[in-house]
Enzyme design. Sequence first.
Site, mmCIF file in Angstrom:
data_model
loop_
_atom_site.group_PDB
_atom_site.id
_atom_site.type_symbol
_atom_site.label_atom_id
_atom_site.label_comp_id
_atom_site.label_asym_id
_atom_site.label_seq_id
_atom_site.Cartn_x
_atom_site.Cartn_y
_atom_site.Cartn_z
ATOM 1 N N ILE A 20 -35.669 -3.250 -61.112
ATOM 2 C CA ILE A 20 -35.163 -3.495 -62.476
ATOM 3 C C ILE A 20 -36.087 -2.832 -63.496
ATOM 4 C CG2 ILE A 20 -34.574 -5.261 -64.194
ATOM 5 C CD1 ILE A 20 -33.933 -7.145 -61.800
ATOM 6 N N GLY A 43 -42.491 -0.783 -55.659
ATOM 7 C CA GLY A 43 -42.005 0.237 -56.596
ATOM 8 C C GLY A 43 -42.436 1.632 -56.159
ATOM 9 N N TYR A 145 -39.802 -19.625 -53.983
ATOM 10 C CA TYR A 145 -39.458 -18.632 -55.006
ATOM 11 C C TYR A 145 -38.849 -19.309 -56.239
ATOM 12 C CZ TYR A 145 -37.050 -14.794 -57.297
ATOM 13 O OH TYR A 145 -36.603 -13.901 -58.231
ATOM 14 N N ASN A 174 -27.643 -12.444 -59.169
ATOM 15 C CA ASN A 174 -27.972 -11.459 -58.104
ATOM 16 C C ASN A 174 -27.809 -10.036 -58.621
ATOM 17 O OD1 ASN A 174 -27.595 -14.068 -56.673
ATOM 18 N ND2 ASN A 174 -28.067 -12.765 -54.929
HETATM 19 C C1 UD1 Z 1 -31.453 -13.054 -55.045
HETATM 20 C C2 UD1 Z 1 -32.690 -12.274 -55.416
HETATM 21 C C3 UD1 Z 1 -33.649 -13.160 -56.130
HETATM 22 C C4 UD1 Z 1 -32.911 -13.745 -57.321
HETATM 23 C C5 UD1 Z 1 -31.711 -14.545 -56.842
HETATM 24 C C6 UD1 Z 1 -30.939 -15.113 -58.013
HETATM 25 C C7 UD1 Z 1 -33.203 -10.337 -54.037
HETATM 26 C C8 UD1 Z 1 -33.947 -9.810 -52.868
HETATM 27 N N1 UD1 Z 1 -33.316 -11.671 -54.260
HETATM 28 O O1 UD1 Z 1 -31.741 -14.036 -54.033
HETATM 29 O O2 UD1 Z 1 -34.762 -12.410 -56.572
HETATM 30 O O3 UD1 Z 1 -33.741 -14.527 -58.075
HETATM 31 O O4 UD1 Z 1 -30.864 -13.667 -56.143
HETATM 32 O O5 UD1 Z 1 -29.714 -15.633 -57.629
HETATM 33 O O6 UD1 Z 1 -32.542 -9.631 -54.748
HETATM 34 N N2 UD1 Z 1 -27.554 -12.157 -46.728
HETATM 35 C C9 UD1 Z 1 -26.860 -11.853 -45.578
HETATM 36 N N3 UD1 Z 1 -27.285 -10.776 -44.844
HETATM 37 C C10 UD1 Z 1 -28.346 -9.983 -45.227
HETATM 38 C C11 UD1 Z 1 -29.032 -10.305 -46.425
HETATM 39 C C12 UD1 Z 1 -28.597 -11.408 -47.150
HETATM 40 O O7 UD1 Z 1 -25.898 -12.531 -45.198
HETATM 41 O O8 UD1 Z 1 -28.652 -9.013 -44.513
HETATM 42 C C13 UD1 Z 1 -27.111 -13.327 -47.504
HETATM 43 C C14 UD1 Z 1 -28.230 -14.327 -47.735
HETATM 44 O O9 UD1 Z 1 -28.373 -15.256 -46.680
HETATM 45 C C15 UD1 Z 1 -27.738 -15.002 -49.015
HETATM 46 C C16 UD1 Z 1 -26.979 -13.878 -49.748
HETATM 47 O O10 UD1 Z 1 -26.699 -12.887 -48.787
HETATM 48 O O11 UD1 Z 1 -26.844 -16.051 -48.724
HETATM 49 C C17 UD1 Z 1 -27.773 -13.243 -50.870
HETATM 50 O O12 UD1 Z 1 -29.065 -12.905 -50.360
HETATM 51 P P1 UD1 Z 1 -30.098 -11.987 -51.204
HETATM 52 O O13 UD1 Z 1 -29.457 -10.724 -51.607
HETATM 53 O O14 UD1 Z 1 -31.345 -11.919 -50.421
HETATM 54 O O15 UD1 Z 1 -30.255 -12.795 -52.554
HETATM 55 P P2 UD1 Z 1 -30.646 -14.315 -52.910
HETATM 56 O O16 UD1 Z 1 -31.332 -15.012 -51.803
HETATM 57 O O17 UD1 Z 1 -29.432 -14.936 -53.505
#
Ligand code: UD1
Length: 322
Positions: A20, A43, A145, A174
């Site tokens: 970001i 970064g 976190y 997200n």
């Molecule tokens: C993300 C952010 C976090 C932010 C939050 C706010 C990142 C790395 N994290 O966390 O900084 O504060 O949103 O809502 O951007 N998933 C899968 N398969 C994968 C990866 C993820 O199924 O390979 C699922 C995870 O289990 C989760 C969802 O996708 O349920 C989102 O995961 P992720 O993108 O890591 O974001 P958050 O944990 O929501």
Amino acid sequence: MSSPAIRDKTILVTGGAGFIGSHLVETLAPHNEVRVLDDFSSGRRASLPEPVDVYEGDVCDPILLQRAAHGVDLIFHQAAMVSVDESVDAPRRSNRTNVDAGLLVLEQARQEDARVVVASSAAIYGHPEALPVPETAATEPASPYGIQKLALDQYARRYEELYDLPTVTLRYFNVYGPRQQGPYSGVISTFLEQARADDPITIEGDGKQTRDFVHVDDVVRANLAAATTDEVGTAYNIGTGERTSIDELAETIRSATKSSSPIVHHEPRPGDVRHSGADVSRARRRLGFEPRVSLESGVRSLVADGESTATSAVSWETGTHG
Ligand code: UD1
């Protein structure tokens, strides 16, 4: 929202080479004196445009921070360990980056009388009781976190009350977009990488969990509005108000990339939030924030970018302060 112009300011972006931060720097650098404080742990130098002054090192190093912040008008505090997963593995390490550094930045801002825009997170709400979640909802974070971002969020708001420091807190949902990458990056970049390689798309849990995916261009616009608003000492949700399940996301990405990746389900993630979606009415009303990029068009442009990645590997010369 028309982006408010920020010109002729001296600005520090912590985490300015990150996902970001680098988009913010790119927008601000042509019209301002922009400094970046980054340790390049996630970064990349290649993400930085010219001209920016780089202060390379730990955001928890008070001497480096003091130098980087000397004489600034404005600080965008973007440096963080962004992975919920990583914070579960290493709560003390992520606390240092997510809380200690934030407090140092706020203290430094007091010295400089600089405005601070702080990156908070939807993770502070934990498992929301009702959706979409307004800023007034209960905060019961489900992960280290989330706890850390809540501490930062509250510190920033209390600094405005206690010390009259102009702070604005943005609770990102997200965020996705170009330059999000690495082992701890968000689900959209992970799925895109898997789909492009025709590897299995790995859904954690049943895939019915939902998220509010907001494009980084919208997040940059929210930061610019936060930098000029009179409504300081306040937290704002920054999302789109739309929720998408991880299952739907996997299908969207598979079809946008025309991939033949199978979709596989793994164990759910410990501490994972089930549903998350923003009520953005406060940001709309007070910041004039209007999300413009739909998930479909955001994913489509990422796919198009990926097909011409050669153009994004531009490297710029930047001045470095060690
Ligand atoms: C993300 C952010 C976090 C932010 C939050 C706010 C990142 C790395 N994290 O966390 O900084 O504060 O949103 O809502 O951007 N998933 C899968 N398969 C994968 C990866 C993820 O199924 O390979 C699922 C995870 O289990 C989760 C969802 O996708 O349920 C989102 O995961 P992720 O993108 O890591 O974001 P958050 O944990 O929501």
